[in-house]
Design a protein around this motif. Structure first.
Motif, PDB file in Angstrom:
ATOM      1  N   GLU A  43       0.833  -1.196   0.000  1.00 22.65           N
ATOM      2  CA  GLU A  43       0.000   0.000   0.000  1.00 22.65           C
ATOM      3  C   GLU A  43       0.872   1.253   0.000  1.00 22.65           C
ATOM      4  OE1 GLU A  43      -2.376  -0.793   3.413  1.00 22.65           O
ATOM      5  OE2 GLU A  43      -3.956  -1.677   2.191  1.00 22.65           O
ATOM      6  N   TYR A  44       2.087   1.100   0.436  1.00 23.60           N
ATOM      7  CA  TYR A  44       3.000   2.251   0.438  1.00 23.60           C
ATOM      8  C   TYR A  44       3.626   2.398  -0.942  1.00 23.60           C
ATOM      9  CZ  TYR A  44       2.658   2.533   5.483  1.00 23.60           C
ATOM     10  OH  TYR A  44       2.190   2.695   6.756  1.00 23.60           O
ATOM     11  N   ASN A 693       2.048  11.825  -1.938  1.00 22.51           N
ATOM     12  CA  ASN A 693       2.747  10.618  -1.503  1.00 22.51           C
ATOM     13  C   ASN A 693       2.626   9.495  -2.527  1.00 22.51           C
ATOM     14  OD1 ASN A 693       3.730  11.439   1.182  1.00 22.51           O
ATOM     15  ND2 ASN A 693       1.550  11.759   1.540  1.00 22.51           N
TER      16      ASN A 693
ATOM     17  N   PHE B  86      -3.812   2.542   5.404  1.00 22.18           N
ATOM     18  CA  PHE B  86      -3.082   3.101   6.545  1.00 22.18           C
ATOM     19  C   PHE B  86      -3.346   4.589   6.646  1.00 22.18           C
ATOM     20  CE2 PHE B  86      -0.111   3.508   3.008  1.00 22.18           C
ATOM     21  CZ  PHE B  86       0.348   4.806   3.143  1.00 22.18           C
ATOM     22  N   GLN B  88      -1.628   8.165   8.669  1.00 19.91           N
ATOM     23  CA  GLN B  88      -0.669   8.806   9.563  1.00 19.91           C
ATOM     24  C   GLN B  88      -1.079  10.252   9.637  1.00 19.91           C
ATOM     25  OE1 GLN B  88       2.555   7.730   7.062  1.00 19.91           O
ATOM     26  NE2 GLN B  88       3.475   6.393   8.589  1.00 19.91           N
ATOM     27  N   GLU B 110      -3.403  17.221   9.670  1.00 19.76           N
ATOM     28  CA  GLU B 110      -3.128  16.768   8.323  1.00 19.76           C
ATOM     29  C   GLU B 110      -2.895  15.276   8.364  1.00 19.76           C
ATOM     30  OE1 GLU B 110      -0.464  19.438   6.390  1.00 19.76           O
ATOM     31  OE2 GLU B 110      -0.697  18.361   4.500  1.00 19.76           O
ATOM     32  N   GLN B 112      -2.098  11.606   6.185  1.00 15.50           N
ATOM     33  CA  GLN B 112      -1.656  10.939   4.963  1.00 15.50           C
ATOM     34  C   GLN B 112      -2.331   9.575   4.959  1.00 15.50           C
ATOM     35  OE1 GLN B 112       2.608  10.294   4.820  1.00 15.50           O
ATOM     36  NE2 GLN B 112       2.295   8.639   3.349  1.00 15.50           N
ATOM     37  N   ILE B 113      -3.019   9.271   3.869  1.00 21.74           N
ATOM     38  CA  ILE B 113      -3.700   7.990   3.818  1.00 21.74           C
ATOM     39  C   ILE B 113      -3.196   7.174   2.645  1.00 21.74           C
ATOM     40  CG2 ILE B 113      -5.806   8.698   5.021  1.00 21.74           C
ATOM     41  CD1 ILE B 113      -7.121   9.109   2.274  1.00 21.74           C
TER      42      ILE B 113
END
Lengths: 781, 149
Positions: A43-44, A693, B86, B88, B110, B112-113
């Motif tokens: 997932e990262y 990201n 996930f 964070q 904020e 992060q997903i």
């Protein structure tokens, strides 16, 4: 040449099977004792793997095995480079980094496979995925292609000094001196973002190992079955003759399925041997959004030098190309961009420099258009901007610069995607432009209709835009043509088929030579057991490369038929005709023999044949061009836009295509319709949204908007035929033509429709929201 | 992904603070919370069931409280992982006293997903997180009022 069949609107041989559900796809392959694989994906987008615990998954009822990179041991190594070696341009940099079957230590994009579960059913395998525990150490992510190349960027590949995957400069003439003598210099920046091919059928693989005969059979949704066979044999230590790869019917290729080897392609056959059981893996749609390759991310900084009367003196284009986490497909896509940045224009001076960046995103490989739409977008946007700045009509400025019919073959002095010289073989560009203008009624629209619309307060714009498509590249394809004892013709080729109508257009080429019905020619594509050599279906090359191999093989068989029939009928070859599955003596119709009888005579069971005689009426031939033919086309669009909602309605869509000899206009038009649909998606609907990201935020058809049938305009297709002098049939490719010019055409049309907004579009894809933002900004600016 | 908002509690700031810092209370307030374990005064772990659009799953998470200025402000560092993705995030909470024994809580952060939460759920993530937040704060406010009664 007899044109009885080539060029005819023959309905497709394959359609009855396809339309009645009788065609076999990979997921239709169900074998006794077959196990099912499911992939555990990261997932990262960028993370180090601290630990992997698959013990609970292994213990789950119905799970046969779970493998990680460690379990795979020495067999877990990267796939081969697909395009190798890199081009030999001076000072080229190319850092080859390829995907692995399973990731051991570092994740480089979301969706990479860390473990594979094999279970009795897919349901069980998916359930077991939930039991796998991975501890990650998230790393700073490389998401933006420009930031990727900044000195302080995190590294996708730690063993490199930077994220630079490749760097290449190509030059023609002397841009700097052209610039010095120019009346006008125009500079712009363009951004092009990613989309996905979204083939109706996702990828899938079934592998079967027969331990007794040590033979592997693989059904794979690949566009390149023969190279997959060769690569698997090498990888698994098997003889090529013991590996059979079948690419059956495939629900859309569009390029990503020419990518090889996908991790799953390395994994599933290995698992089948390891477990001695057939293994099936079918990609689901969400996996497809991460794991199937994508395309289009580029940023261009362009400068063009013009004379006051609109003549192009030169172009300088610097661009960055996003290759994602790996670059298995070499430089094909950015090289295609370079080849298309000059469009169909006579441009004496050209400097193009590209840098390819690694990012923590899904791998980029060619997708229908394959770098070409970017090039056309850049040059055609610049032409529109130049037309405005110089006060020249946008059609006129193009007309002044198009390559003239007597300038062919037109040599650019740079290399193309296949590292062959970029030469435009033939064309009649202005005629195609004129045909389109006439068909769309350009003059009348500009002079009469548009003023009327504007007086009514309606914003209706027109766009007209030329483009080139480099097609039909080598290295080669082959075909074997056999007259069977039934009198029917069996044909095999190594290219796979994903909806291109190969079973019909190839059949027309063969049937024309052998004087049989198109329906009596049975084509087998994409099965390594039927044809041993080939490279694949890509780069708009089927009709050109495989088509000419078909033609060559059929011509050879025709000669064999005539030679034998001449003896049997006791008549000179020149007096023989092939028609209706018979060979006849021209003036004496009753003196004839059927192909069936002739085939039996060519393969006798007893008796004596002359020394040196080959049995059967069969021939195998290959065709490989030195360089590929270049097709040309012009698209025109009339569209209305509502400036409140930015919703569009396409009122007219006209395409004039010159792809040389037309094999089958029905299939050709289908190719163009599909291409335009993809192009419209690229222009106004489809975009992959990644966050900072590199997390994909629209990995489903709930959020990724495809063009539906209700958005599709009626497309009017016109043809011109400038035969390619490079091959016997005179064909040029058309597979990507529909898609290539659409984003640029769309931008031109919108600027014209929103004439009072002073709009300048410099990005693609757009969507109503984004266009509204740009329009508002430009209007207030 | 940014998240911010404010909420008015019907009680004095010290009381609100006390409840916010009580893991037992938090467990009852936060919708879907299954367990909360106190690791230290400023660190908690727990499990929360979350439903976002077509996906539901358990997030195992950790909350660390830092920069604490009782009963006024603190920083929350949150991380959670589960089968559906996930998360964070870092968030700041600030509480000010209002007239009539009320307290204004402002929060901003904020996140992060990743994973399914991002790829399929992002469009709903904002709405779901806001509604979970509101539901939790309403419940907390309910405790506050019943404690006062």
């Amino acid at each position: 040449m007899d044109k009885r069949l080539i060029g005819k609107r023959v309905v497709r041989n394959e359609d009855p099977r396809l339309l009645t559900g009788q065609a076999q796809y990979v997921d239709d392959v169900n074998l006794p004792n077959m196990a099912h694989a499911a992939m555990f994906r990261s997932e990262y987008a960028h993370a180090r793997i601290r630990s992997i615990d698959v013990s609970k998954a292994r213990a789950h009822s119905g799970v046969i095995a779970v493998y990680t990179a460690e379990d795979m041991g020495a067999d877990c190594y990267p796939g081969p480079p697909l395009v190798s070696p890199p081009p030999t341009v001076k000072d080229v940099i190319f850092n080859s980094r390829r995907q692995v079957p399973l990731v051991k230590d570092k994740i480089r994009h979301a969706g990479e496979i860390i473990a594979v579960v094999i279970a009795e059913t897919r349901y069980i395998a998916e359930d077991a995925l939930d039991l796998i525990e991975i501890e990650y150490e998230p790393l700073p992510v490389v998401a933006d292609i420009e930031k990727a190349l900044e000195p302080n960027s995190p590294l996708v590949h730690d063993d490199l000094d930077s994220n630079l995957a490749a760097h290449l400069v190509q030059k023609k003439g002397d841009y700097e001196s052209a610039r010095a003598s120019a009346d006008v210099i125009i500079q712009r920046r363009f951004t092009i973002e990613r989309g996905t091919a979204a083939a109706m059928e996702n990828r899938g693989i079934v592998a079967q190992w027969d331990a007794k005969s040590e033979a592997l059979t693989v059904w794979d949704t690949t566009q390149a079955p023969i190279p997959i066979r060769n690569g698997l044999a090498a990888r698994l230590g098997l003889s090529e003759s013991k590996v059979r790869v079948i690419a059956p019917f495939i629900g859309g290729g569009f390029g990503p399925k020419i990518m090889m080897f996908y991790s799953e392609e390395m994994l599933v056959p290995w698992l089948a041997i390891k477990l001695n059981r057939p293994v099936k893996w079918i990609e689901d749609r969400r996996e497809n959004f991460y794991a199937t390759t994508q395309e289009r991310g580029q940023v261009h900084e362009v400068e063009m030098a013009f004379t006051r009367d609109g003549k192009i003196l030169g172009i300088k284009d610097d661009f960055i190309h996003d290759t994602g986490a790996y670059d298995p497909y070499g430089l094909t896509t950015p090289l295609n961009t370079q080849s298309h940045v000059m469009g169909g224009y006579d441009i004496p001076n050209f400097t193009s420099e590209f840098r390819v960046a690694f990012t923590n995103k899904t791998i980029v490989t060619p997708m229908r258009g394959a770098g070409r739409p970017h090039g056309i977008y850049v040059i055609e946007r610049m032409m529109d901007i130049a037309a405005k700045e110089l006060g020249i009509d946008r059609v006129e400025i193009r007309r002044r610069n198009l390559i003239k019919p007597d300038a062919f073959p037109y040599e650019h002095g740079i290399i193309d995607q296949a590292f062959a010289p970029l030469i435009f073989d033939s064309g009649n560009y202005e005629a195609v432009l004129n045909e389109t203008l006439k068909a769309v009624g350009y003059e009348k629209f500009i002079k009469e209709e548009q003023p009327r619309y504007r007086a009514e307060g309606r914003r209706v714009g027109i766009g007209v835009l030329p483009f080139i498509e480099t097609t039909g590249v080598g290295p080669y394809e082959g075909a074997r043509v056999t007259v069977e004892a039934s009198g029917k013709i069996a044909v095999a080729t190594g290219v796979g088929t994903q909806g291109q109508g190969h079973f019909t257009s190839f059949a027309q080429v063969v049937a024309e030579q052998l004087g049989v019905d198109v329906t009596d020619v049975r084509i087998t594509t994409g099965d390594s057991a039927h044809f041993n050599w080939g490279t694949g279906t890509f780069a708009s090359r089927g009709a050109v490369v495989a088509g000419n191999a078909m033609h060559a093989a059929a011509t050879m068989v025709r000669k064999k038929i005539l030679k034998l029939a001449s003896k049997v009928l006791n008549a000179p070859e020149e007096e023989l005709e092939l028609e209706d599955g018979m060979v006849r003596v021209a003036d004496i119709p009753q003196s004839s023999i059927s192909l069936s009888d002739l085939a039996a005579l060519a393969n006798p069971l007893r008796g004596a044949v002359e020394p040196g005689t080959e049995p059967g009426l069969e021939a195998t031939a290959y065709y490989g061009p030195q360089y590929g033919p270049t097709a040309f086309g012009v698209h025109a669009m009339i569209a209305e836009i509502d400036p409140e909602t930015m919703m569009i309605k396409i009122l007219r869509y006209v395409v004039t295509e010159d792809c040389g000899t037309i094999l089958n206009p029905l299939i050709l038009e289908g190719q163009i319709h599909g291409g335009v649909a993809l192009g419209l998606g690229n222009a106004y609907y489809e975009k992959l949204h990644f966050d900072e990201n590199a997390q994909l935020l629209n990995a489903s058809f709930m959020d990724y908007l495809l063009v539906g049938s209700t958005e599709m305009p009626r497309i009017e297709v016109h043809h011109l035929e400038t035969r390619s002098p490079l091959n016997e049939l005179g064909t040029k490719g058309v597979g990507e033509a529909g898609a290539i010019p659409v984003p640029a055409l769309f931008a031109q049309t919108m600027e014209d429709a929103l004439y009072d907004y002073n709009l300048e579009i410099r990005e693609t894809p757009l969507n109503p929201n984004r266009l509204f933002e740009i329009a508002r900004k430009e209007k207030t600016a | 992904m940014k998240l911010s908002g404010e909420y008015v509690f019907d009680g004095p700031r010290e009381e609100v603070w006390k409840l916010v810092r009580d893991p037992e209370v938090l467990m009852k307030c936060m919708p879907g919370t299954q367990t909360v374990n106190k690791i230290s005064d400023s660190e908690f772990t727990g499990e929360v069931t979350v439903r976002i659009g077509p996906f539901a799953g358990v997030f195992a998470g950790r909350v660390i409280i830092s920069d604490e200025v009782p009963p006024q402000s603190c920083t929350l560092t949150i991380e959670g992982t589960g089968k559906i993705g996930f998360l964070q995030g870092v968030g700041a909470i600030e509480m000010t006293e209002l007239e009539g024994q009320k307290t204004l809580m402002k929060y901003s952060g904020e996140a992060q997903i990743g994973g399914k939460v991002a790829s399929v759920g992002q469009r709903l993530f904002d709405t779901v997180s806001k509604s979970m937040m509101k539901q939790g704060l309403d419940t907390l406010n309910g405790f506050l009022k019943s404690n006062a009664a």
